[in-house]
Design a protein around this motif. Structure first.
Motif, PDB file in Angstrom:
ATOM      1  N   LEU A 186      42.045 -17.031  67.397  1.00 37.54           N
ATOM      2  CA  LEU A 186      42.708 -18.213  66.860  1.00 37.54           C
ATOM      3  C   LEU A 186      43.167 -17.889  65.442  1.00 37.54           C
ATOM      4  O   LEU A 186      42.381 -17.396  64.630  1.00 37.54           O
ATOM      5  CB  LEU A 186      41.736 -19.395  66.846  1.00 37.54           C
ATOM      6  N   GLU A 187      44.434 -18.141  65.148  1.00 35.08           N
ATOM      7  CA  GLU A 187      44.918 -17.872  63.800  1.00 35.08           C
ATOM      8  C   GLU A 187      45.983 -18.891  63.419  1.00 35.08           C
ATOM      9  O   GLU A 187      46.636 -19.495  64.274  1.00 35.08           O
ATOM     10  CB  GLU A 187      45.457 -16.451  63.670  1.00 35.08           C
ATOM     11  N   VAL A 188      46.148 -19.085  62.115  1.00 32.14           N
ATOM     12  CA  VAL A 188      47.111 -20.051  61.612  1.00 32.14           C
ATOM     13  C   VAL A 188      47.700 -19.535  60.308  1.00 32.14           C
ATOM     14  O   VAL A 188      47.023 -18.860  59.519  1.00 32.14           O
ATOM     15  CB  VAL A 188      46.442 -21.438  61.401  1.00 32.14           C
ATOM     16  N   THR A 189      48.993 -19.805  60.110  1.00 34.98           N
ATOM     17  CA  THR A 189      49.667 -19.505  58.853  1.00 34.98           C
ATOM     18  C   THR A 189      50.518 -20.712  58.493  1.00 34.98           C
ATOM     19  O   THR A 189      51.046 -21.395  59.385  1.00 34.98           O
ATOM     20  CB  THR A 189      50.518 -18.222  58.975  1.00 34.98           C
ATOM     21  N   SER A 226      48.683 -16.102  78.452  1.00 32.22           N
ATOM     22  CA  SER A 226      47.616 -15.543  77.637  1.00 32.22           C
ATOM     23  C   SER A 226      47.895 -15.605  76.141  1.00 32.22           C
ATOM     24  O   SER A 226      46.981 -15.458  75.333  1.00 32.22           O
ATOM     25  CB  SER A 226      47.357 -14.082  78.039  1.00 32.22           C
ATOM     26  N   LEU A 227      49.172 -15.827  75.745  1.00 32.14           N
ATOM     27  CA  LEU A 227      49.488 -15.866  74.321  1.00 32.14           C
ATOM     28  C   LEU A 227      50.292 -17.115  74.031  1.00 32.14           C
ATOM     29  O   LEU A 227      51.314 -17.375  74.661  1.00 32.14           O
ATOM     30  CB  LEU A 227      50.299 -14.632  73.920  1.00 32.14           C
ATOM     31  N   LEU A 228      49.812 -17.931  73.096  1.00 33.96           N
ATOM     32  CA  LEU A 228      50.461 -19.184  72.752  1.00 33.96           C
ATOM     33  C   LEU A 228      50.931 -19.167  71.307  1.00 33.96           C
ATOM     34  O   LEU A 228      50.233 -18.665  70.429  1.00 33.96           O
ATOM     35  CB  LEU A 228      49.487 -20.358  72.904  1.00 33.96           C
ATOM     36  N   PHE A 229      52.102 -19.743  71.062  1.00 37.35           N
ATOM     37  CA  PHE A 229      52.556 -20.010  69.713  1.00 37.35           C
ATOM     38  C   PHE A 229      52.755 -21.519  69.594  1.00 37.35           C
ATOM     39  O   PHE A 229      53.455 -22.117  70.405  1.00 37.35           O
ATOM     40  CB  PHE A 229      53.868 -19.287  69.400  1.00 37.35           C
ATOM     41  N   VAL A 230      52.137 -22.123  68.602  1.00 37.76           N
ATOM     42  CA  VAL A 230      52.254 -23.552  68.373  1.00 37.76           C
ATOM     43  C   VAL A 230      52.921 -23.756  67.024  1.00 37.76           C
ATOM     44  O   VAL A 230      52.389 -23.342  65.989  1.00 37.76           O
ATOM     45  CB  VAL A 230      50.879 -24.244  68.380  1.00 37.76           C
ATOM     46  N   ALA A 231      54.097 -24.364  67.018  1.00 36.42           N
ATOM     47  CA  ALA A 231      54.800 -24.664  65.773  1.00 36.42           C
ATOM     48  C   ALA A 231      54.596 -26.133  65.453  1.00 36.42           C
ATOM     49  O   ALA A 231      54.915 -27.001  66.264  1.00 36.42           O
ATOM     50  CB  ALA A 231      56.291 -24.351  65.921  1.00 36.42           C
ATOM     51  N   ILE A 232      54.041 -26.429  64.282  1.00 37.50           N
ATOM     52  CA  ILE A 232      53.694 -27.786  63.900  1.00 37.50           C
ATOM     53  C   ILE A 232      54.470 -28.169  62.651  1.00 37.50           C
ATOM     54  O   ILE A 232      54.470 -27.447  61.662  1.00 37.50           O
ATOM     55  CB  ILE A 232      52.189 -27.920  63.620  1.00 37.50           C
ATOM     56  N   LEU A 233      55.171 -29.329  62.713  1.00 46.58           N
ATOM     57  CA  LEU A 233      55.914 -29.829  61.569  1.00 46.58           C
ATOM     58  C   LEU A 233      55.152 -31.016  60.988  1.00 46.58           C
ATOM     59  O   LEU A 233      54.949 -32.016  61.634  1.00 46.58           O
ATOM     60  CB  LEU A 233      57.316 -30.246  61.987  1.00 46.58           C
ATOM     61  N   CYS A 234      54.991 -31.163  60.282  1.00 45.74           N
ATOM     62  CA  CYS A 234      54.385 -32.294  59.619  1.00 45.74           C
ATOM     63  C   CYS A 234      54.328 -32.133  58.047  1.00 45.74           C
ATOM     64  O   CYS A 234      55.062 -31.349  57.583  1.00 45.74           O
ATOM     65  CB  CYS A 234      52.956 -32.514  59.996  1.00 45.74           C
ATOM     66  N   SER A 292      52.799 -25.692  60.153  1.00 45.59           N
ATOM     67  CA  SER A 292      52.122 -24.404  60.311  1.00 45.59           C
ATOM     68  C   SER A 292      52.545 -23.772  61.618  1.00 45.59           C
ATOM     69  O   SER A 292      53.157 -24.410  62.480  1.00 45.59           O
ATOM     70  CB  SER A 292      50.597 -24.576  60.283  1.00 45.59           C
ATOM     71  N   LEU A 293      52.185 -22.505  61.768  1.00 42.24           N
ATOM     72  CA  LEU A 293      52.293 -21.797  63.032  1.00 42.24           C
ATOM     73  C   LEU A 293      50.888 -21.407  63.463  1.00 42.24           C
ATOM     74  O   LEU A 293      50.160 -20.754  62.710  1.00 42.24           O
ATOM     75  CB  LEU A 293      53.164 -20.545  62.899  1.00 42.24           C
ATOM     76  N   LEU A 294      50.521 -21.820  64.644  1.00 41.53           N
ATOM     77  CA  LEU A 294      49.212 -21.517  65.206  1.00 41.53           C
ATOM     78  C   LEU A 294      49.401 -20.558  66.370  1.00 41.53           C
ATOM     79  O   LEU A 294      50.267 -20.781  67.225  1.00 41.53           O
ATOM     80  CB  LEU A 294      48.531 -22.799  65.696  1.00 41.53           C
TER      81      LEU A 294
END
Length: 252
Positions: free
Chosen positions: A165-168, A10-18, A174-176
């Motif tokens: 949905l949130e992003v920082t 139910s809770l996802l953390f997406v770490a994006i490098l770019c 970023s972290l989604l």
């Protein structure tokens, strides 16, 4: 190019490098749900919707900027996307349709974007996973700040609430965070599908690349690839590479 993944938590953390604007008083009063108080933190005085009220592409130009979240001189910007019609005008502050969070390097809609791709969460069945899927959202109940965007996806909910949905931003990525509501466990319509999905969408299926690997040992999914989207003036081998890890450990 489209990738969707079935998610069992139910809770996802997406770490994006770019260009954020100072407060536009009319927009701030109309949309922001953050209290505007005297603060010593200068970032609290920035309202990212300033200059975004554009109507009909170039027909009425009121700023031509997008409500990015990014670090000062950050490598990428992250912005909600409300239109997939193409071109540089892909965000409208008056729209209530959200197609996801866009990774963007666009300095101006007149110049166009480079290396862009899009991420979105869904609570739908496999028959509704095209790039044209969107959810209504309420701009007046959305957090618009230069370091954080958060909203509820009003099309993807259960009796227990809506998907959020949130992003920082980070310097290069970023972290989604996606928070799915608890599944309905009572009697529900047989046509109501509660499948949780996360979508990655790229514009050029013939030249872009995207791969997905499941890492069960570390409770994560790894997505990597590149976007070749551009608006001209780049070499033939232009690519914007990205690497994302999706935490699938249920943290609720």
């Amino acid at each position: 190019l489209l990738a969707t993944m079935k998610i069992n938590v139910s809770l996802l953390f997406v770490a994006i490098l770019c260009n954020n604007d100072v407060i536009d008083a009319t927009h701030a009063k109309k949309y922001s749900n953050r209290p505007r108080t005297i603060s010593e933190a200068p970032e609290e005085y920035i309202f990212t919707l300033g200059g975004t009220e554009n109507v009909g592409n170039q027909e009425v130009s009121n700023g031509n900027v997008n409500p990015e979240v990014s670090l000062p001189w950050g490598f990428n910007g992250w912005s909600p996307q409300t239109s997939i019609a193409g071109g540089g005008w892909w965000f409208y502050s008056e729209s209530h349709n959200l197609y996801g969070i866009r990774c963007t390097k666009q300095p101006s809609p007149w110049i166009g974007d480079y290396g862009n791709f899009r991420m979105m969460a869904h609570l739908v069945d496999p028959d509704h996973e095209s790039v044209s899927e969107y959810s209504p959202y309420d701009p007046k109940k959305t957090d618009w700040s230069p370091y954080h965007f958060q909203t509820n996806l009003l099309a993807y909910g259960t009796n227990n609430g809506y998907t959020s949905l949130e992003v920082t931003p980070t310097m290069y990525g970023s972290l989604l965070r996606v928070n799915f509501p608890a599944l309905d466990d009572g009697p529900v319509d047989v046509t109501f599908n509660q499948t949780r999905r996360l979508m990655f969408a790229l514009d050029n299926p013939d030249s872009d690349s995207l791969t997905i690997q499941v890492d069960n040992d570390n409770n994560q999914i790894v997505i990597q690839g590149y976007s070749t989207a551009n608006s001209g003036g780049v070499p033939s081998n232009f690519k914007h590479y990205f690497y994302a890890t999706i935490s699938t450990a249920d943290q609720t």
